[in-house]
Write an enzyme that holds these catalytic residues in place. Structure first.
Site, PDB file in Angstrom:
ATOM      1  N   SER A 117       0.829  -1.203   0.000  1.00 42.21           N
ATOM      2  CA  SER A 117       0.000   0.000   0.000  1.00 42.21           C
ATOM      3  C   SER A 117       0.873   1.266   0.000  1.00 42.21           C
ATOM      4  CB  SER A 117      -0.975  -0.052   1.189  1.00 42.21           C
ATOM      5  OG  SER A 117      -2.017   0.884   1.029  1.00 42.21           O
ATOM      6  N   ASP A 171      -9.999  -4.651  -4.437  1.00 47.31           N
ATOM      7  CA  ASP A 171      -9.405  -3.725  -3.472  1.00 47.31           C
ATOM      8  C   ASP A 171     -10.256  -2.456  -3.372  1.00 47.31           C
ATOM      9  OD1 ASP A 171      -7.775  -1.881  -2.064  1.00 47.31           O
ATOM     10  OD2 ASP A 171      -5.954  -2.833  -2.794  1.00 47.31           O
ATOM     11  N   HIS A 202      -8.035  -5.472  -0.044  1.00 50.41           N
ATOM     12  CA  HIS A 202      -6.768  -4.781   0.257  1.00 50.41           C
ATOM     13  C   HIS A 202      -6.027  -5.599   1.308  1.00 50.41           C
ATOM     14  CE1 HIS A 202      -4.236  -1.241  -0.037  1.00 50.41           C
ATOM     15  NE2 HIS A 202      -4.240  -1.076   1.268  1.00 50.41           N
TER      16      HIS A 202
END
Length: 221
Positions: A117, A171, A202
């Site tokens: 991320s 996601d 995610h």
């Protein structure tokens, strides 16, 4: 950001490691986040894993709540308005971690930068601008920040460094389209991107970890 080295968790998979992986966590997590992944990677050579903790700072999209973050997130689409100063401060901090591994006997060419991320964003941002060649980059569930400046600021050292990019098809945090745009931008600049998608949100999944392990075994030989 302090001039001191970031606080880190270290895990070595064997004695006298000749390779290192610097793995950057996501927003609001910490260095512990990916420690459990290490034994699942099936590495055959001793590797030092470094899991740094990002500084604690207010994050705009989370109502100004302070949490570990590599840079501020100002808007939900991530890229319309970016915290360039924060990104560059974290880049400098990551470069210091690389320099410490160099001082401990591991050249940059035996180091992989990895991240999830926000950590993926910092991996790609930093890797493209490094003056020395990395063994590889691993970017999970993230994107390339400051995409418009990457073309002008990238250095030639990592022009042919293998990049493993992975993303969840579902996601809700970093949209798949954002990751696909980053992949396309990297490929347009000539980078060797290995692209993987998985039926997940995610997060990470077992198949992805196995694929990361195969990538690391290949580049850390």
């Amino acid at each position: 950001m302090s001039q001191d080295l970031l606080d880190c968790i270290e895990v070595e998979t064997g004695a006298n490691p000749a390779h290192a992986v610097i793995w950057l966590h996501g927003l609001g997590a910490d260095g512990n986040d990916f420690v459990p992944v290490v034994p699942e990677l099936g590495l055959r050579t001793p590797v030092r894993f470094i899991f740094p903790n990002a500084p604690v700072a207010p994050v705009t999209i989370n109502g100004g709540m302070a949490m570990r973050s590599w840079y501020d997130i100002l808007v939900m689409d991530l890229v319309r308005h970016e915290d360039a100063a924060g990104i560059r401060a974290s880049e400098a901090a990551i470069q210091k971690l690389i320099a410490r591994e160099n001082a401990r006997g591991i050249p940059t060419s035996r180091i992989v930068l990895a991240g999830f991320s926000q950590g993926c964003a910092m991996t790609l941002h930093t890797g493209l601008r490094l003056p020395e060649k990395l063994a590889g980059m691993v970017g999970l569930s993230g994107y390339l920040p400051l995409i418009d400046t990457a073309r002008a600021e990238r250095l030639p050292a990592n022009a042919d460094t293998p990049i493993f990019l992975a993303h969840g098809l579902y996601d809700p945090v970093v949209a798949l389209a954002r990751a696909e745009a980053s992949r396309a931008a990297l490929q347009s600049l000539g980078y060797a991107v290995q692209w993987h998608t998985y039926p997940m949100p995610h997060s990470v999944c077992l198949e992805e970890i196995q694929d990361i392990g195969a990538f690391l075994r290949d580049v850390l030989r």
